[in-house]
Design a protein around this motif. Sequence first.
Motif, PDB file in Angstrom:
ATOM      1  N   ILE A 229       1.085  -1.016   0.051  1.00  0.00           N
ATOM      2  CA  ILE A 229       0.382  -0.119  -0.440  1.00  0.00           C
ATOM      3  C   ILE A 229       0.893   1.119   0.121  1.00  0.00           C
ATOM      4  O   ILE A 229       0.387   2.022  -0.810  1.00  0.00           O
ATOM      5  CB  ILE A 229      -0.958   0.297   1.231  1.00  0.00           C
ATOM      6  N   ALA A 230       1.664   1.215   0.953  1.00  0.00           N
ATOM      7  CA  ALA A 230       2.697   2.691   0.902  1.00  0.00           C
ATOM      8  C   ALA A 230       3.725   2.421  -0.366  1.00  0.00           C
ATOM      9  O   ALA A 230       3.747   3.080  -0.615  1.00  0.00           O
ATOM     10  CB  ALA A 230       3.812   2.395   1.991  1.00  0.00           C
ATOM     11  N   ARG A 231       4.050   1.877  -1.134  1.00  0.00           N
ATOM     12  CA  ARG A 231       4.642   1.885  -2.407  1.00  0.00           C
ATOM     13  C   ARG A 231       3.469   2.679  -3.376  1.00  0.00           C
ATOM     14  O   ARG A 231       3.955   3.054  -4.433  1.00  0.00           O
ATOM     15  CB  ARG A 231       4.757   0.517  -3.117  1.00  0.00           C
ATOM     16  N   ALA A 232       2.591   2.665  -3.397  1.00  0.00           N
ATOM     17  CA  ALA A 232       1.369   3.224  -3.883  1.00  0.00           C
ATOM     18  C   ALA A 232       1.258   4.571  -4.320  1.00  0.00           C
ATOM     19  O   ALA A 232       0.872   5.647  -4.952  1.00  0.00           O
ATOM     20  CB  ALA A 232       0.342   2.815  -4.105  1.00  0.00           C
ATOM     21  N   THR A 233       2.292   5.141  -3.085  1.00  0.00           N
ATOM     22  CA  THR A 233       2.969   6.325  -2.857  1.00  0.00           C
ATOM     23  C   THR A 233       3.613   6.630  -3.647  1.00  0.00           C
ATOM     24  O   THR A 233       3.801   8.221  -3.723  1.00  0.00           O
ATOM     25  CB  THR A 233       3.146   6.782  -1.265  1.00  0.00           C
ATOM     26  N   GLY A 234       4.555   6.424  -4.376  1.00  0.00           N
ATOM     27  CA  GLY A 234       5.836   6.165  -5.294  1.00  0.00           C
ATOM     28  C   GLY A 234       6.773   6.182  -4.681  1.00  0.00           C
ATOM     29  O   GLY A 234       7.802   6.691  -4.795  1.00  0.00           O
ATOM     30  N   ALA A 235       6.860   6.238  -2.811  1.00  0.00           N
ATOM     31  CA  ALA A 235       8.255   5.917  -2.117  1.00  0.00           C
ATOM     32  C   ALA A 235       8.396   4.525  -2.348  1.00  0.00           C
ATOM     33  O   ALA A 235       8.017   3.526  -3.128  1.00  0.00           O
ATOM     34  CB  ALA A 235       7.737   5.880  -0.836  1.00  0.00           C
ATOM     35  N   GLU A 236      10.401   3.768  -2.589  1.00  0.00           N
ATOM     36  CA  GLU A 236      10.687   2.649  -2.211  1.00  0.00           C
ATOM     37  C   GLU A 236      10.634   2.270  -1.273  1.00  0.00           C
ATOM     38  O   GLU A 236      10.659   3.369   0.074  1.00  0.00           O
ATOM     39  CB  GLU A 236      12.385   3.110  -2.630  1.00  0.00           C
ATOM     40  N   VAL A 237       9.835   1.201  -0.396  1.00  0.00           N
ATOM     41  CA  VAL A 237       9.788   0.995   0.284  1.00  0.00           C
ATOM     42  C   VAL A 237       9.842  -0.839   0.304  1.00  0.00           C
ATOM     43  O   VAL A 237      10.140  -1.650  -0.504  1.00  0.00           O
ATOM     44  CB  VAL A 237       7.696   0.568   0.885  1.00  0.00           C
ATOM     45  N   PHE A 238      10.789  -0.583   1.601  1.00  0.00           N
ATOM     46  CA  PHE A 238      11.379  -2.240   1.997  1.00  0.00           C
ATOM     47  C   PHE A 238      10.332  -3.035   2.844  1.00  0.00           C
ATOM     48  O   PHE A 238      10.147  -2.453   3.991  1.00  0.00           O
ATOM     49  CB  PHE A 238      12.906  -2.299   1.864  1.00  0.00           C
ATOM     50  N   VAL A 239      10.669  -4.190   2.479  1.00  0.00           N
ATOM     51  CA  VAL A 239       9.894  -5.112   4.282  1.00  0.00           C
ATOM     52  C   VAL A 239      10.604  -5.533   4.972  1.00  0.00           C
ATOM     53  O   VAL A 239      11.484  -6.551   4.632  1.00  0.00           O
ATOM     54  CB  VAL A 239       9.207  -6.118   2.846  1.00  0.00           C
ATOM     55  N   GLY A 240      10.931  -5.045   6.027  1.00  0.00           N
ATOM     56  CA  GLY A 240      11.085  -5.077   6.807  1.00  0.00           C
ATOM     57  C   GLY A 240      12.084  -3.982   7.495  1.00  0.00           C
ATOM     58  O   GLY A 240      10.985  -2.671   7.662  1.00  0.00           O
ATOM     59  N   GLY A 241      12.768  -4.412   9.166  1.00  0.00           N
ATOM     60  CA  GLY A 241      13.273  -3.563   9.618  1.00  0.00           C
ATOM     61  C   GLY A 241      14.478  -2.250   8.594  1.00  0.00           C
ATOM     62  O   GLY A 241      14.383  -2.823   6.922  1.00  0.00           O
ATOM     63  N   VAL A 242      15.333  -1.243   9.333  1.00  0.00           N
ATOM     64  CA  VAL A 242      15.772  -1.138   8.845  1.00  0.00           C
ATOM     65  C   VAL A 242      17.533  -1.601   8.048  1.00  0.00           C
ATOM     66  O   VAL A 242      18.101  -1.680   7.163  1.00  0.00           O
ATOM     67  CB  VAL A 242      16.369  -0.002  10.235  1.00  0.00           C
ATOM     68  N   GLU A 243      17.531  -2.753   8.463  1.00  0.00           N
ATOM     69  CA  GLU A 243      18.421  -3.634   8.125  1.00  0.00           C
ATOM     70  C   GLU A 243      18.127  -3.954   6.643  1.00  0.00           C
ATOM     71  O   GLU A 243      19.300  -4.552   5.962  1.00  0.00           O
ATOM     72  CB  GLU A 243      18.836  -4.935   8.810  1.00  0.00           C
ATOM     73  N   GLN A 244      17.235  -3.954   5.972  1.00  0.00           N
ATOM     74  CA  GLN A 244      16.760  -4.276   4.694  1.00  0.00           C
ATOM     75  C   GLN A 244      17.236  -3.161   3.721  1.00  0.00           C
ATOM     76  O   GLN A 244      16.897  -3.435   2.751  1.00  0.00           O
ATOM     77  CB  GLN A 244      15.452  -4.257   4.897  1.00  0.00           C
ATOM     78  N   VAL A 245      17.496  -1.630   4.307  1.00  0.00           N
ATOM     79  CA  VAL A 245      18.183  -0.625   3.465  1.00  0.00           C
ATOM     80  C   VAL A 245      19.262  -0.830   2.905  1.00  0.00           C
ATOM     81  O   VAL A 245      19.970  -1.298   3.926  1.00  0.00           O
ATOM     82  CB  VAL A 245      18.037   0.396   4.206  1.00  0.00           C
ATOM     83  N   PRO A 246      19.502  -0.939   1.493  1.00  0.00           N
ATOM     84  CA  PRO A 246      21.149  -1.310   1.281  1.00  0.00           C
ATOM     85  C   PRO A 246      22.100  -0.651   1.860  1.00  0.00           C
ATOM     86  O   PRO A 246      21.540   1.184   2.087  1.00  0.00           O
ATOM     87  CB  PRO A 246      20.766  -1.074  -1.188  1.00  0.00           C
TER      88      PRO A 246
END
Length: 144
Positions: free
Chosen positions: A84-101
Motif C-alpha cells: 500500500i505504501a508503495r502506491a505513494t511512489g515511495a520505495e519501500v523495503f519489507v522488514g526493518g532498517v537492515e533491509q535498506v541497502p
Amino acid sequence: MQETYRQSSYYEGGACGYADTSYVAQQPALRATFKRLLHNLAKRGLTGGDLLEVGCGYGYLLDEARLFFNRRVGTEFSYEGAEIARATGAEVFVGGVEQVPPELKFDCVIATQVIEHVYMPYRSLNNWPTVRGTGATFFSPLPT
C-alpha cells in the motif's frame, strides 16, 4: 513481534495492533499530524534531500512528504502495508532498517511511534546510523 505485524489483520481490527479501530479510519488524523510534523521540520531547515521512514505503515507520512523531500524511502514489516505504501511512489523495503541497502544514505530518518515496538531498542538503534548521512536528522516521536 514481526509475525504480528505481518498478519493481514494487524492494521484492520485484528486481535492485536489496531484492534479497536482500523488504521484506514485514522488516515485523516494521521495525515494531519504528519503534515504538521513536516511543516515543523521544514521551518527548522530539516527537510530536503532523502527521507527514510522506519515503520511506514500504509505510507501516509511518505505521501505527505512529497513536497518536502527529493526521495522517499520506507521500511515496513507488513507485506500488505509495504505494498500500500508503495502506491505513494515511495520505495519501500519489507522488514526493518537492515533491509535498506548499505549504500543508501539519508538526510532525515523518521521513526514515528516505532521504538516502543522494537524488542531490543538499544541494539536496534546501533544499526540505524548506517543509513544516516553526515549531519542527518533523526526524529522519533513516542506515544505519551
